[in-house]
Design a protein around this motif. Structure first.
Motif, short mmCIF file in Angstrom:
data_model
loop_
_atom_site.label_atom_id
_atom_site.label_comp_id
_atom_site.label_asym_id
_atom_site.label_seq_id
_atom_site.Cartn_x
_atom_site.Cartn_y
_atom_site.Cartn_z
N LEU A 1 0.83 -1.21 0.00
CA LEU A 1 0.00 0.00 0.00
C LEU A 1 0.86 1.26 0.00
O LEU A 1 0.51 2.26 -0.64
N LEU A 2 1.98 1.22 0.70
CA LEU A 2 2.89 2.36 0.70
C LEU A 2 3.45 2.61 -0.70
O LEU A 2 3.41 3.74 -1.20
N GLN B 1 0.79 3.86 -3.08
CA GLN B 1 0.47 5.26 -2.82
C GLN B 1 1.52 6.20 -3.38
O GLN B 1 1.21 7.14 -4.10
N TYR C 1 -6.25 8.06 -1.72
CA TYR C 1 -5.30 7.73 -0.65
C TYR C 1 -5.59 6.33 -0.16
O TYR C 1 -6.19 6.12 0.90
N TYR D 1 -3.63 4.09 0.96
CA TYR D 1 -2.82 3.56 2.06
C TYR D 1 -3.61 3.42 3.36
O TYR D 1 -3.24 2.64 4.23
N LEU E 1 3.47 4.41 8.65
CA LEU E 1 2.86 4.49 7.33
C LEU E 1 2.65 5.95 6.92
O LEU E 1 3.03 6.36 5.82
N VAL F 1 4.59 8.09 3.91
CA VAL F 1 3.88 8.82 2.84
C VAL F 1 4.27 10.29 2.88
O VAL F 1 4.50 10.90 1.83
#
Length: 168
Positions: free
Chosen positions: A14-15, A18, A34, A36, A59, A63
């Protein structure tokens, strides 16, 4: 150990999604998904709450580091991680003994929808409020919150539909 590896993989996936893909999308000047924050939705309730807050902090900080946004993602992500349990209890009406068995995939769609919509709207409102940091741009905050939330939720529900395991 298998669950821990899954959470680490999800965190990294997910990171990277993103910062490498979704941060480069700005459709019509308002829509920026977004995804994440899906990590916060999926993170198991039976795990230690402190580990969720640390994961949310890392996290959001990651980001922010890639986006050069000065901590707004970190604050918004840690905030929804902190209030997640309150909304879980209010929406799903489960007792503490049900935490071990809780899985978002096995819950009714309307409750999952309410849960994810509320947390997404709160996250996005905080994020865009801190980004604009002015009452002069309040309409932009609301428009950005609404449109980005819709697109983020669309990605979440589409992804959960595509990656859903068949229940026997």
């Amino acid at each position: 150990m298998n669950r821990t590896l899954y959470l680490i993989f999800l965190f990294v996936f997910l990171l990277l999604l993103q910062v490498l893909v979704l941060n480069n999308i700005l459709f019509l000047g308002y829509i920026n998904p977004y995804a994440y924050i899906i990590f916060i939705f999926i993170y198991p309730l039976k795990e230690n709450r402190f580990s969720l807050l640390i994961s949310a902090f890392l996290l959001g900080l990651s980001v922010d580091a890639f986006s050069n946004s000065g901590g707004v993602h970190t604050f918004a992500t840690v905030f929804i991680a902190y209030i997640r349990l309150f909304f879980f209890k209010a929406i799903f009406k489960k007792s503490t003994s049900d935490y071990l068995l809780f899985n978002l995939r096995h819950e009714p769609f309307d409750k999952v929808f309410n849960y994810t919509v509320i947390l997404t709207l709160i996250h996005h409102f905080i994020l865009f409020s801190l980004t604009n940091f002015s009452f002069y741009n309040f309409s932009n905050v609301l428009i950005n919150t609404l449109f980005s939330s819709v697109f983020t939720l669309l990605l979440y529900f589409l992804g959960s539909f595509i990656f859903r395991k068949k229940l026997a």
